[in-house]
Design a protein around this motif. Structure first.
Motif, PDB file in Angstrom:
ATOM      1  N   GLU A   6       0.832  -1.203   0.000  1.00  0.00           N
ATOM      2  CA  GLU A   6       0.000   0.000   0.000  1.00  0.00           C
ATOM      3  C   GLU A   6       0.874   1.264   0.000  1.00  0.00           C
ATOM      4  O   GLU A   6       0.607   2.210  -0.742  1.00  0.00           O
ATOM      5  N   ILE A   7       1.923   1.267   0.811  1.00  0.00           N
ATOM      6  CA  ILE A   7       2.824   2.416   0.888  1.00  0.00           C
ATOM      7  C   ILE A   7       3.570   2.600  -0.432  1.00  0.00           C
ATOM      8  O   ILE A   7       3.666   3.720  -0.944  1.00  0.00           O
ATOM      9  N   LEU A   8       4.070   1.510  -1.007  1.00  0.00           N
ATOM     10  CA  LEU A   8       4.776   1.593  -2.290  1.00  0.00           C
ATOM     11  C   LEU A   8       3.851   2.113  -3.393  1.00  0.00           C
ATOM     12  O   LEU A   8       4.276   2.891  -4.249  1.00  0.00           O
ATOM     13  N   LYS A   9       2.591   1.704  -3.342  1.00  0.00           N
ATOM     14  CA  LYS A   9       1.615   2.176  -4.322  1.00  0.00           C
ATOM     15  C   LYS A   9       1.407   3.685  -4.175  1.00  0.00           C
ATOM     16  O   LYS A   9       1.344   4.418  -5.161  1.00  0.00           O
ATOM     17  N   LYS A  10       1.314   4.160  -2.922  1.00  0.00           N
ATOM     18  CA  LYS A  10       1.147   5.596  -2.667  1.00  0.00           C
ATOM     19  C   LYS A  10       2.372   6.385  -3.139  1.00  0.00           C
ATOM     20  O   LYS A  10       2.241   7.454  -3.733  1.00  0.00           O
ATOM     21  N   VAL A  11       3.572   5.855  -2.853  1.00  0.00           N
ATOM     22  CA  VAL A  11       4.815   6.533  -3.282  1.00  0.00           C
ATOM     23  C   VAL A  11       4.848   6.645  -4.798  1.00  0.00           C
ATOM     24  O   VAL A  11       5.153   7.699  -5.350  1.00  0.00           O
ATOM     25  N   LYS A  13       2.309   6.591  -6.876  1.00  0.00           N
ATOM     26  CA  LYS A  13       1.253   7.513  -7.300  1.00  0.00           C
ATOM     27  C   LYS A  13       1.731   8.967  -7.139  1.00  0.00           C
ATOM     28  O   LYS A  13       1.515   9.804  -8.014  1.00  0.00           O
ATOM     29  N   ILE A  14       2.385   9.263  -6.014  1.00  0.00           N
ATOM     30  CA  ILE A  14       2.906  10.621  -5.783  1.00  0.00           C
ATOM     31  C   ILE A  14       3.986  10.953  -6.801  1.00  0.00           C
ATOM     32  O   ILE A  14       4.032  12.053  -7.342  1.00  0.00           O
ATOM     33  N   GLU A  15       4.850   9.980  -7.086  1.00  0.00           N
ATOM     34  CA  GLU A  15       5.924  10.217  -8.067  1.00  0.00           C
ATOM     35  C   GLU A  15       5.338  10.555  -9.433  1.00  0.00           C
ATOM     36  O   GLU A  15       5.766  11.513 -10.087  1.00  0.00           O
ATOM     37  N   ILE A  16       4.336   9.811  -9.864  1.00  0.00           N
ATOM     38  CA  ILE A  16       3.706  10.055 -11.168  1.00  0.00           C
ATOM     39  C   ILE A  16       2.981  11.399 -11.167  1.00  0.00           C
ATOM     40  O   ILE A  16       3.090  12.182 -12.108  1.00  0.00           O
ATOM     41  N   LYS A  17       2.266  11.696 -10.087  1.00  0.00           N
ATOM     42  CA  LYS A  17       1.495  12.939  -9.987  1.00  0.00           C
ATOM     43  C   LYS A  17       2.404  14.168 -10.007  1.00  0.00           C
ATOM     44  O   LYS A  17       2.089  15.183 -10.619  1.00  0.00           O
ATOM     45  N   THR A  18       3.550  14.077  -9.323  1.00  0.00           N
ATOM     46  CA  THR A  18       4.433  15.242  -9.228  1.00  0.00           C
ATOM     47  C   THR A  18       5.388  15.362 -10.414  1.00  0.00           C
ATOM     48  O   THR A  18       5.957  16.414 -10.629  1.00  0.00           O
ATOM     49  N   LYS A  19       5.543  14.291 -11.194  1.00  0.00           N
ATOM     50  CA  LYS A  19       6.464  14.329 -12.336  1.00  0.00           C
ATOM     51  C   LYS A  19       6.061  15.408 -13.333  1.00  0.00           C
ATOM     52  O   LYS A  19       6.893  16.136 -13.842  1.00  0.00           O
ATOM     53  N   HIS A  20       4.763  15.523 -13.594  1.00  0.00           N
ATOM     54  CA  HIS A  20       4.286  16.541 -14.528  1.00  0.00           C
ATOM     55  C   HIS A  20       4.622  17.949 -14.034  1.00  0.00           C
ATOM     56  O   HIS A  20       5.070  18.791 -14.801  1.00  0.00           O
ATOM     57  N   LEU A  21       4.412  18.181 -12.743  1.00  0.00           N
ATOM     58  CA  LEU A  21       4.725  19.489 -12.166  1.00  0.00           C
ATOM     59  C   LEU A  21       6.211  19.790 -12.276  1.00  0.00           C
ATOM     60  O   LEU A  21       6.605  20.879 -12.677  1.00  0.00           O
ATOM     61  N   ARG A 139      17.709   8.992  -6.546  1.00  0.00           N
ATOM     62  CA  ARG A 139      16.287   8.648  -6.640  1.00  0.00           C
ATOM     63  C   ARG A 139      15.860   7.731  -5.499  1.00  0.00           C
ATOM     64  O   ARG A 139      14.786   7.896  -4.919  1.00  0.00           O
ATOM     65  N   PHE A 140      16.690   6.748  -5.177  1.00  0.00           N
ATOM     66  CA  PHE A 140      16.360   5.819  -4.099  1.00  0.00           C
ATOM     67  C   PHE A 140      16.165   6.568  -2.781  1.00  0.00           C
ATOM     68  O   PHE A 140      15.238   6.287  -2.026  1.00  0.00           O
ATOM     69  N   HIS A 141      17.025   7.556  -2.527  1.00  0.00           N
ATOM     70  CA  HIS A 141      16.920   8.355  -1.299  1.00  0.00           C
ATOM     71  C   HIS A 141      15.619   9.164  -1.288  1.00  0.00           C
ATOM     72  O   HIS A 141      14.936   9.233  -0.265  1.00  0.00           O
ATOM     73  N   ILE A 142      15.262   9.769  -2.425  1.00  0.00           N
ATOM     74  CA  ILE A 142      14.027  10.555  -2.529  1.00  0.00           C
ATOM     75  C   ILE A 142      12.811   9.664  -2.247  1.00  0.00           C
ATOM     76  O   ILE A 142      11.914  10.042  -1.488  1.00  0.00           O
ATOM     77  N   LEU A 143      12.786   8.482  -2.838  1.00  0.00           N
ATOM     78  CA  LEU A 143      11.670   7.566  -2.617  1.00  0.00           C
ATOM     79  C   LEU A 143      11.600   7.129  -1.157  1.00  0.00           C
ATOM     80  O   LEU A 143      10.510   6.975  -0.593  1.00  0.00           O
TER      81      LEU A 143
END
Length: 193
Positions: A6-11, A13-21, A139-143
């Protein structure tokens, strides 16, 4: 195991959502205001006694009949600190909680820093500093930081910014960029007349 998925799915989702921004609004690199020795050319200016003669631009000097020197933008690694209020007051919100909004905004800044190869650190606070993660690159640290923001459970419920600022002033020795996320909920106060 289910909680981890569940946490990995949320991470993700946030990565995809913020990539556009990050790709759209925050795409430009940070530029240093410091002039000095570096790789990126800034400008040519007239020679001033005391300037290093190795920086003379001989082509411009020959054209202008007066000595000119090259200036470069000094390379500076930026350290970004995300300072996030994780007190109980951030669990509220209408469509999404204040905590979710702060995590999405934090993630956007983290991915922008990642793109510029900057280090990112994290400080989670309530009335005390609850967790501190030293700045690193990658990237690993950011995630890892995003996962930590999502699943962290604070020990204290109240909020005070002072302990976090005192702690960071003792830990951070050189210049850094601080992004403070203490989102306030403003509500209209009605008076009965």
């Amino acid at each position: 195991m289910h909680r981890t998925k569940e946490i990995l799915k949320k991470v993700k989702k946030i990565e995809i959502k913020t990539k556009h921004l990050v790709d759209g609004l925050l795409q430009g690199a940070y530029h240093s205001v410091f002039k000095g020795q570096g790789i990126e050319f800034s400008e040519v200016r007239e020679y001033v006694p005391g300037d290093d003669i190795r920086s003379i631009d001989w082509n411009v000097t020959a054209r202008m009949n007066s000595p000119f020197v090259k200036e470069f933008i000094e390379e500076r690694d930026l350290t970004v600190f995300i300072v996030l209020d994780v007190s109980a007051s951030n669990e509220f919100g209408s469509e999404k909680s204040k905590k979710e909004a702060a995590i999405e905004l934090s993630a956007s800044l983290m991915f922008a820093a990642l793109r510029n190869n900057d280090r990112v650190g994290l400080c989670l606070f309530t009335s005390e500093v609850e967790k501190y993660i030293v700045p690193r690159k990658g990237r690993f640290h950011i995630l890892k930081l995003i996962r930590e923001m999502i699943e962290f459970s604070p020990e204290h419920k109240t909020t005070s910014l002072i302990p976090a600022l005192v702690f960071l002033s003792n830990v951070v020795k050189k210049g850094a960029l601080f992004s403070l996320f203490q989102i306030f909920l403003l509500k209209k106060i009605s008076r009965n007349s």
